[in-house]
Design a protein around this motif. Structure first.
Motif, mmCIF file in Angstrom:
data_model
loop_
_atom_site.group_PDB
_atom_site.id
_atom_site.type_symbol
_atom_site.label_atom_id
_atom_site.label_comp_id
_atom_site.label_asym_id
_atom_site.label_seq_id
_atom_site.Cartn_x
_atom_site.Cartn_y
_atom_site.Cartn_z
ATOM 1 N N LEU A 33 0.801 11.551 8.008
ATOM 2 C CA LEU A 33 -0.629 11.693 8.273
ATOM 3 C C LEU A 33 -1.134 10.741 9.341
ATOM 4 O O LEU A 33 -2.081 11.049 10.050
ATOM 5 C CB LEU A 33 -1.436 11.509 6.984
ATOM 6 N N GLY A 34 -0.530 9.556 9.436
ATOM 7 C CA GLY A 34 -0.943 8.593 10.455
ATOM 8 C C GLY A 34 -2.421 8.252 10.410
ATOM 9 O O GLY A 34 -3.112 8.297 11.413
ATOM 10 N N LEU A 35 -2.941 7.925 9.235
ATOM 11 C CA LEU A 35 -4.368 7.679 9.069
ATOM 12 C C LEU A 35 -4.796 6.248 9.387
ATOM 13 O O LEU A 35 -5.991 5.964 9.378
ATOM 14 C CB LEU A 35 -4.790 8.001 7.626
ATOM 15 N N ALA A 36 -3.882 5.367 9.657
ATOM 16 C CA ALA A 36 -4.204 3.952 9.808
ATOM 17 C C ALA A 36 -5.354 3.674 10.783
ATOM 18 O O ALA A 36 -6.242 2.907 10.456
ATOM 19 C CB ALA A 36 -2.967 3.164 10.204
ATOM 20 N N PRO A 37 -5.408 4.292 11.973
ATOM 21 C CA PRO A 37 -6.508 3.964 12.890
ATOM 22 C C PRO A 37 -7.787 4.759 12.645
ATOM 23 O O PRO A 37 -8.734 4.640 13.396
ATOM 24 C CB PRO A 37 -5.926 4.311 14.256
ATOM 25 N N SER A 38 -7.840 5.563 11.594
ATOM 26 C CA SER A 38 -8.957 6.482 11.391
ATOM 27 C C SER A 38 -9.933 6.019 10.317
ATOM 28 O O SER A 38 -9.565 5.300 9.406
ATOM 29 C CB SER A 38 -8.421 7.855 10.984
ATOM 30 N N ASP A 39 -11.170 6.487 10.441
ATOM 31 C CA ASP A 39 -12.139 6.382 9.348
ATOM 32 C C ASP A 39 -11.951 7.637 8.510
ATOM 33 O O ASP A 39 -12.026 8.752 9.022
ATOM 34 C CB ASP A 39 -13.573 6.339 9.875
ATOM 35 N N LEU A 49 -2.520 6.336 -3.089
ATOM 36 C CA LEU A 49 -2.864 7.039 -1.852
ATOM 37 C C LEU A 49 -4.091 6.465 -1.173
ATOM 38 O O LEU A 49 -4.251 6.570 0.023
ATOM 39 C CB LEU A 49 -3.094 8.524 -2.123
ATOM 40 N N ALA A 50 -4.973 5.855 -1.936
ATOM 41 C CA ALA A 50 -6.200 5.299 -1.367
ATOM 42 C C ALA A 50 -5.893 4.206 -0.346
ATOM 43 O O ALA A 50 -6.681 3.988 0.574
ATOM 44 C CB ALA A 50 -7.084 4.756 -2.477
ATOM 45 N N GLY A 51 -4.762 3.546 -0.471
ATOM 46 C CA GLY A 51 -4.381 2.511 0.491
ATOM 47 C C GLY A 51 -3.880 3.041 1.808
ATOM 48 O O GLY A 51 -3.611 2.286 2.733
ATOM 49 N N SER A 52 -3.760 4.364 1.953
ATOM 50 C CA SER A 52 -3.241 4.964 3.190
ATOM 51 C C SER A 52 -4.204 4.835 4.362
ATOM 52 O O SER A 52 -3.802 4.846 5.495
ATOM 53 C CB SER A 52 -2.920 6.449 2.969
ATOM 54 N N ALA A 53 -5.489 4.777 4.062
ATOM 55 C CA ALA A 53 -6.491 4.639 5.113
ATOM 56 C C ALA A 53 -7.244 3.328 4.872
ATOM 57 O O ALA A 53 -7.908 3.179 3.865
ATOM 58 C CB ALA A 53 -7.445 5.816 5.106
ATOM 59 N N PRO A 54 -7.137 2.378 5.776
ATOM 60 C CA PRO A 54 -7.744 1.067 5.542
ATOM 61 C C PRO A 54 -9.272 1.063 5.520
ATOM 62 O O PRO A 54 -9.864 0.166 4.950
ATOM 63 C CB PRO A 54 -7.224 0.224 6.701
ATOM 64 N N ARG A 55 -9.913 2.052 6.131
ATOM 65 C CA ARG A 55 -11.381 2.079 6.148
ATOM 66 C C ARG A 55 -11.860 3.414 5.639
ATOM 67 O O ARG A 55 -11.277 4.417 5.830
ATOM 68 C CB ARG A 55 -11.906 1.886 7.558
#
Length: 55
Positions: A33-39, A49-55
């Motif tokens: 998914l590569g969600l790290a840089p995304s809101d 899974l909630a930790g996959s996106a930092p913001r």
């Protein structure tokens, strides 16, 4: 009400697959998914899974 959520948290730790995803599945989600840089707005996800996106 706090005791209610604490009880749920304790029970969650006792669960295994398929309700609680193994670490390799979480790593695959993160990679694909590569969600790290995304809101991101995540609804109804597990704590893992909630930790996959930092913001």
């Amino acid at each position: 009400m706090t005791e209610h959520w604490n009880a749920i948290r304790k029970h969650w730790q006792l669960l295994g697959s398929p309700l609680r995803r193994p670490a390799e599945v979480i790593e695959t989600y993160d990679r694909e998914l590569g969600l790290a840089p995304s809101d991101v707005v995540m609804l109804g996800v597990t704590p893992e899974l909630a930790g996959s996106a930092p913001r």
